[in-house]
Motif scaffolding. Sequence first.
Motif, PDB file in Angstrom:
ATOM      1  N   UNK A 129      -6.947  26.586  33.128  1.00 41.77           N
ATOM      2  CA  UNK A 129      -5.926  27.019  34.271  1.00 41.77           C
ATOM      3  C   UNK A 129      -5.647  26.007  35.097  1.00 41.77           C
ATOM      4  N   UNK A 130      -6.739  25.155  35.654  1.00 42.50           N
ATOM      5  CA  UNK A 130      -6.407  23.989  36.267  1.00 42.50           C
ATOM      6  C   UNK A 130      -5.705  22.964  35.662  1.00 42.50           C
ATOM      7  N   UNK A 131      -5.763  22.572  34.459  1.00 45.09           N
ATOM      8  CA  UNK A 131      -5.097  21.399  33.899  1.00 45.09           C
ATOM      9  C   UNK A 131      -3.731  21.779  33.837  1.00 45.09           C
ATOM     10  N   UNK A 132      -3.313  23.181  33.211  1.00 48.15           N
ATOM     11  CA  UNK A 132      -1.947  23.643  33.119  1.00 48.15           C
ATOM     12  C   UNK A 132      -1.237  23.661  34.350  1.00 48.15           C
ATOM     13  N   UNK A 133      -2.009  24.119  35.480  1.00 49.59           N
ATOM     14  CA  UNK A 133      -1.374  23.930  36.970  1.00 49.59           C
ATOM     15  C   UNK A 133      -0.763  22.517  37.204  1.00 49.59           C
ATOM     16  N   UNK A 134      -1.865  21.626  36.786  1.00 47.56           N
ATOM     17  CA  UNK A 134      -1.407  20.280  37.276  1.00 47.56           C
ATOM     18  C   UNK A 134      -0.304  19.753  36.361  1.00 47.56           C
TER      19      UNK A 134
END
Length: 102
Positions: A79-84
């Motif tokens: 989730x965090x990587x996709x947001x980045x």
Amino acid sequence: MTTSNELRLLPWTGPDGKPCFLSTDHNGGHMSRLADNIESAQLGMATVLLDQALDILAQAETDPDDLRLLTKDLTGALRDTLRVATSRGHRLDSRSTDQRPR
């Protein structure tokens, strides 16, 4: 100030889980640097979790609770990587738009 389509998606959400955005003309400002540092930490954590996942999956037998925890952690990291990636993609799109001849 930036226009609404140039807002930076920040690497965290608000208390209600909604996305947070930054509007600034100065990419080197305090909040931009903070967001850059948090994005870097999130991507680093994703790398560590991927290594752990590969180790756990290579084991002949793995405790279901360990797999559940790993899945939870990997889901958060993804989730965090996709947001980045989304945030950086938007910023790249706005830069290429700014550089087009008028």
